[in-house]
Write an enzyme that holds these catalytic residues in place. Structure first.
Site, PDB file in Angstrom:
ATOM      1  N   CYS A 114       0.805  -1.220   0.000  1.00 59.61           N
ATOM      2  CA  CYS A 114       0.000   0.000   0.000  1.00 59.61           C
ATOM      3  C   CYS A 114       0.841   1.274   0.000  1.00 59.61           C
ATOM      4  O   CYS A 114       0.370   2.332  -0.428  1.00 59.61           O
ATOM      5  CB  CYS A 114      -0.937  -0.001   1.206  1.00 59.61           C
ATOM      6  SG  CYS A 114      -2.098  -1.384   1.194  1.00 59.61           S
ATOM      7  N   HIS A 259      -3.761   7.029   1.173  1.00 56.51           N
ATOM      8  CA  HIS A 259      -4.005   5.708   0.597  1.00 56.51           C
ATOM      9  C   HIS A 259      -5.415   5.278   0.963  1.00 56.51           C
ATOM     10  O   HIS A 259      -5.844   5.428   2.111  1.00 56.51           O
ATOM     11  CB  HIS A 259      -2.980   4.709   1.140  1.00 56.51           C
ATOM     12  CG  HIS A 259      -3.398   3.282   0.957  1.00 56.51           C
ATOM     13  ND1 HIS A 259      -3.681   2.752  -0.283  1.00 56.51           N
ATOM     14  CD2 HIS A 259      -3.598   2.277   1.856  1.00 56.51           C
ATOM     15  CE1 HIS A 259      -4.031   1.478  -0.133  1.00 56.51           C
ATOM     16  NE2 HIS A 259      -3.994   1.177   1.152  1.00 56.51           N
ATOM     17  N   ASN A 289      -9.925  -0.857  -2.049  1.00 57.08           N
ATOM     18  CA  ASN A 289      -8.487  -0.691  -1.778  1.00 57.08           C
ATOM     19  C   ASN A 289      -7.704  -1.333  -2.913  1.00 57.08           C
ATOM     20  O   ASN A 289      -7.628  -2.550  -3.024  1.00 57.08           O
ATOM     21  CB  ASN A 289      -8.140  -1.347  -0.442  1.00 57.08           C
ATOM     22  CG  ASN A 289      -6.673  -1.205  -0.072  1.00 57.08           C
ATOM     23  OD1 ASN A 289      -5.835  -0.878  -0.898  1.00 57.08           O
ATOM     24  ND2 ASN A 289      -6.359  -1.484   1.183  1.00 57.08           N
TER      25      ASN A 289
END
Length: 332
Positions: A114, A259, A289
């Site tokens: 991430c 993020h 995500n």
């Protein structure tokens, strides 16, 4: 010393929209639970007939180059962030390079999950500042839907992770013209197993067997509580670190692009920084995500929507598997 400036942004997401109601048909879950826990309403899953990590990245890169009014031949180097490459090896960077017709230039793949895009951005920034390269293509791309456990046992991660790609073109410029002010990278491997996929791993006498395939180690394992507790602390600290390094405060930020891990995390960080809604960009509700792709997709959309203007102070921040976390401050 030159500054590195983002001159073009692009993104690509698969056409296949998977709504929460679609997941209700295959997993013991419901729309209300998913939204309450994650903020996600829908996500994109790849089409095996049309999408690969490298060709999604290529489409995002072409959009970024077009917006940058930059010919592909000007690109000196590629930094490709992904944890879901098309092949075990080589990395997807060379595959995208081939699709762009850029054979011969360097292509670096990194695996920081991430935080991958900010790590990649930082690497490109150093190359440009030292004068080694003048134009670098930075990409984050993922296909995760083919690896998640789409059963009730895996629902905590199956409802979150999704597919897509984003790209940025960085060019050398004079410091007075703006650019990346600083990047800040961190990691703590003590928590590696709190969010990871164990297999197929090279440190096994047999990398692949029917027993492994049928077992749980081929799917993502996530300690959601541990990830959340660490994320809200690390996000705030790494943003504060970037601001302190540049003698700035949270009030100076024109747009925070975190993020897109979980809307609850973004909201918590926003509250900690006392930032109004219009200064924080979230699109997790539409895309889920997408790991290394989430920040460049969000940046590209924010720019499209006119939320990023010349002279603005943009803050990027990420936290994820490793654990790794990172931030970047950019004067647009």
């Amino acid at each position: 010393m030159k500054s590195s400036r983002i001159v073009g942004l692009g993104h690509y997401v698969p056409k296949n929209i998977v709504k929460n109601e679609d997941l209700e048909k295959i997993i013991d879950t419901n729309n209300e639970w998913i939204i309450e826990r994650t903020g996600i309403e829908e996500r994109r899953w790849f089409d095996p007939e049309n999408d690969t990590v490298s060709n999604m990245a290529t489409k995002a890169a072409k959009m970024a180059l077009e917006r940058a009014k930059t010919d592909v031949s000007e690109v000196d180097f590629i930094v490709f962030a992904t944890i879901t490459p098309d092949y075990f090896f080589p990395g997807s960077g060379v595959l995208m390079q081939r699709e762009l017709g850029l054979q011969g230039i360097g292509a670096l793949d990194i695996r920081n999950a991430c935080s991958g895009f900010i790590y990649a951005l930082s690497i490109a920034d150093q190359f440009i500042k030292t004068g080694m390269y003048k134009a670098v293509l930075v990409v984050g791309a993922e296909i995760q839907s083919s690896a998640i456990d789409k059963s009730t046992a895996g629902r905590s991660s199956a409802v979150i992770f999704a597919d897509g790609a984003g790209a940025a073109v960085l060019k050398a410029s004079e410091p007075a013209e703006g650019g990346i002010l600083s990047t800040h990278l961190h990691a703590d491997g003590d928590f590696a197993e709190e969010l990871y996929v164990k297999d197929p791993g090279s440190s096994r006498t047999v990398r692949l067997s029917q027993e492994l395939i049928e077992g749980p180690t081929f799917h993502l394992t996530m300690n959601g509580n541990a990830v959340f507790k660490h994320a809200v602390v690390r996000f705030s600290k790494v943003i504060a670190e970037a601001l302190a390094a540049n003698n700035l405060s949270a009030e100076d930020i024109d747009l925070l692009v975190p993020h897109q891990a979980n809307l609850r995390i973004s909201n918590y960080v926003q509250k900690q920084l006392n930032m109004p809604d219009e200064k924080v960009f979230n699109n997790i509700m539409h895309y889920g995500n997408t790991t290394a792709a989430s920040i460049p997709i969000a940046l590209s959309e924010a720019w499209e929507q006119g939320k990023i203007k010349e002279g603005d102070l943009i803050c990027l921040a990420a936290f994820g598997s490793g654990f790794t976390w990172a931030s970047a401050l950019i004067r647009w």
